[in-house]
Design a protein around this motif. Sequence first.
Motif, PDB file in Angstrom:
ATOM      1  N   PRO A 112       0.826  -1.217   0.000  1.00  7.39           N
ATOM      2  CA  PRO A 112       0.000   0.000   0.000  1.00  7.39           C
ATOM      3  C   PRO A 112       0.857   1.262   0.000  1.00  7.39           C
ATOM      4  N   MET A 113       0.437   2.244  -0.775  1.00  2.00           N
ATOM      5  CA  MET A 113       1.143   3.518  -0.881  1.00  2.00           C
ATOM      6  C   MET A 113       0.144   4.629  -0.583  1.00  2.00           C
ATOM      7  N   PRO A 114       0.079   5.066   0.677  1.00  2.00           N
ATOM      8  CA  PRO A 114      -0.857   6.144   0.992  1.00  2.00           C
ATOM      9  C   PRO A 114      -0.397   7.458   0.368  1.00  2.00           C
ATOM     10  N   LEU A 115      -1.328   8.331   0.146  1.00  2.00           N
ATOM     11  CA  LEU A 115      -1.043   9.662  -0.376  1.00  2.00           C
ATOM     12  C   LEU A 115      -1.190  10.646   0.777  1.00  2.00           C
ATOM     13  N   ILE A 116      -0.127  11.368   1.060  1.00  2.00           N
ATOM     14  CA  ILE A 116      -0.175  12.363   2.133  1.00  2.00           C
ATOM     15  C   ILE A 116      -0.142  13.741   1.485  1.00  2.00           C
ATOM     16  N   PHE A 117      -1.193  14.494   1.727  1.00  5.14           N
ATOM     17  CA  PHE A 117      -1.317  15.848   1.195  1.00  5.14           C
ATOM     18  C   PHE A 117      -1.486  16.799   2.369  1.00  5.14           C
ATOM     19  N   GLU A 118      -0.478  17.650   2.555  1.00  3.51           N
ATOM     20  CA  GLU A 118      -0.437  18.559   3.698  1.00  3.51           C
ATOM     21  C   GLU A 118      -0.615  17.758   4.987  1.00  3.51           C
ATOM     22  N   GLU A 119      -1.697  17.928   5.714  1.00  6.04           N
ATOM     23  CA  GLU A 119      -1.906  17.222   6.985  1.00  6.04           C
ATOM     24  C   GLU A 119      -2.807  15.996   6.836  1.00  6.04           C
ATOM     25  N   VAL A 120      -3.212  15.684   5.617  1.00  7.66           N
ATOM     26  CA  VAL A 120      -4.193  14.629   5.393  1.00  7.66           C
ATOM     27  C   VAL A 120      -3.521  13.400   4.785  1.00  7.66           C
ATOM     28  N   LYS A 121      -3.762  12.233   5.393  1.00  4.13           N
ATOM     29  CA  LYS A 121      -3.277  10.968   4.855  1.00  4.13           C
ATOM     30  C   LYS A 121      -4.457  10.263   4.195  1.00  4.13           C
ATOM     31  N   LEU A 122      -4.347  10.041   2.901  1.00  4.21           N
ATOM     32  CA  LEU A 122      -5.421   9.428   2.131  1.00  4.21           C
ATOM     33  C   LEU A 122      -5.052   8.005   1.742  1.00  4.21           C
ATOM     34  N   GLU A 123      -5.887   7.065   2.099  1.00  5.92           N
ATOM     35  CA  GLU A 123      -5.706   5.678   1.668  1.00  5.92           C
ATOM     36  C   GLU A 123      -6.477   5.528   0.355  1.00  5.92           C
ATOM     37  N   CYS A 124      -5.803   5.827  -0.747  1.00  2.79           N
ATOM     38  CA  CYS A 124      -6.467   5.900  -2.057  1.00  2.79           C
ATOM     39  C   CYS A 124      -6.430   4.598  -2.842  1.00  2.79           C
ATOM     40  N   GLY A 125      -5.820   3.584  -2.294  1.00  2.57           N
ATOM     41  CA  GLY A 125      -5.762   2.328  -3.025  1.00  2.57           C
ATOM     42  C   GLY A 125      -4.560   2.199  -3.940  1.00  2.57           C
ATOM     43  N   TYR A 126      -3.600   3.121  -3.847  1.00  3.75           N
ATOM     44  CA  TYR A 126      -2.384   2.979  -4.642  1.00  3.75           C
ATOM     45  C   TYR A 126      -1.540   1.866  -4.043  1.00  3.75           C
ATOM     46  N   ARG A 127      -0.933   1.059  -4.919  1.00  6.24           N
ATOM     47  CA  ARG A 127      -0.129  -0.067  -4.451  1.00  6.24           C
ATOM     48  C   ARG A 127       1.101  -0.235  -5.347  1.00  6.24           C
ATOM     49  N   ILE A 128       2.234  -0.403  -4.694  1.00  9.27           N
ATOM     50  CA  ILE A 128       3.466  -0.725  -5.413  1.00  9.27           C
ATOM     51  C   ILE A 128       3.400  -2.211  -5.743  1.00  9.27           C
ATOM     52  N   ASP A 129       3.654  -2.583  -6.978  1.00  9.97           N
ATOM     53  CA  ASP A 129       3.568  -3.997  -7.369  1.00  9.97           C
ATOM     54  C   ASP A 129       4.448  -4.865  -6.471  1.00  9.97           C
ATOM     55  N   ILE A 130       5.738  -4.547  -6.422  1.00  9.62           N
ATOM     56  CA  ILE A 130       6.663  -5.261  -5.535  1.00  9.62           C
ATOM     57  C   ILE A 130       7.642  -4.242  -4.951  1.00  9.62           C
ATOM     58  N   LEU A 131       7.789  -4.264  -3.647  1.00 14.82           N
ATOM     59  CA  LEU A 131       8.791  -3.437  -2.971  1.00 14.82           C
ATOM     60  C   LEU A 131       9.844  -4.384  -2.419  1.00 14.82           C
ATOM     61  N   VAL A 132      11.082  -4.221  -2.866  1.00 13.85           N
ATOM     62  CA  VAL A 132      12.172  -5.125  -2.501  1.00 13.85           C
ATOM     63  C   VAL A 132      13.007  -4.506  -1.384  1.00 13.85           C
ATOM     64  N   GLU A 133      13.182  -5.303  -0.312  1.00 14.92           N
ATOM     65  CA  GLU A 133      14.007  -4.895   0.832  1.00 14.92           C
ATOM     66  C   GLU A 133      13.624  -3.503   1.347  1.00 14.92           C
ATOM     67  N   SER A 134      12.354  -3.150   1.233  1.00 19.13           N
ATOM     68  CA  SER A 134      11.826  -1.851   1.678  1.00 19.13           C
ATOM     69  C   SER A 134      12.537  -0.668   1.028  1.00 19.13           C
ATOM     70  N   GLN A 135      13.161  -0.901  -0.161  1.00 21.59           N
ATOM     71  CA  GLN A 135      13.946   0.172  -0.768  1.00 21.59           C
ATOM     72  C   GLN A 135      13.856   0.293  -2.282  1.00 21.59           C
ATOM     73  N   ILE A 136      13.500  -0.766  -2.976  1.00 28.62           N
ATOM     74  CA  ILE A 136      13.491  -0.729  -4.442  1.00 28.62           C
ATOM     75  C   ILE A 136      12.081  -0.997  -4.948  1.00 28.62           C
ATOM     76  N   VAL A 137      11.550  -0.059  -5.729  1.00 25.69           N
ATOM     77  CA  VAL A 137      10.214  -0.162  -6.305  1.00 25.69           C
ATOM     78  C   VAL A 137      10.286  -0.932  -7.620  1.00 25.69           C
ATOM     79  N   LEU A 138       9.438  -1.958  -7.743  1.00 23.63           N
ATOM     80  CA  LEU A 138       9.299  -2.678  -9.010  1.00 23.63           C
ATOM     81  C   LEU A 138       7.868  -2.500  -9.490  1.00 23.63           C
ATOM     82  N   GLU A 139       7.720  -1.851 -10.615  1.00 26.26           N
ATOM     83  CA  GLU A 139       6.397  -1.676 -11.223  1.00 26.26           C
ATOM     84  C   GLU A 139       6.362  -2.581 -12.448  1.00 26.26           C
TER      85      GLU A 139
END
Length: 128
Positions: free
Chosen positions: A55-82
């Motif tokens: 899950p990739m939340p969207l934070i805009f100013e003071e608001v955290k939005l759970e918009c349903g964005y998702r990274i396909d694979i996140l490796v070692e908490s550091q590399i994004v694989l789309e």
Amino acid sequence: MALSYTELNDLSGKILKASYEVHTALGPGLLESAYKECLFYKLFQSGIIAEKEKPMPLIFEEVKLECGYRIDILVESQIVLEIKSVEAISDIHRAQVLTYMRLGKYKLGYLMNFNTVSLKEGIKRFVL
């Protein structure tokens, strides 16, 4: 804990090796979900820690939005694989990876289009 430049490069090599193995075995023409599942499995087999559909939340100013964005694979908490399986990579696909990297403060990302004859032509690397 952030990986060093050398560790990131070594990990990148392992990710690319696994990706090529998946593409060689399956070839082009399948759904994105098939490539994602198989790559996730290969990474797991290699002892690499990865999260699928992170899950990739969207934070805009003071608001955290759970918009349903998702990274396909996140490796070692550091590399994004789309992962994609499309006729051609577009600017919006590139923007998606860069946005995930920026929002998550990740330094390295890959956009991988498995719907190519040669996977080498379908991989784009991004560094922030």
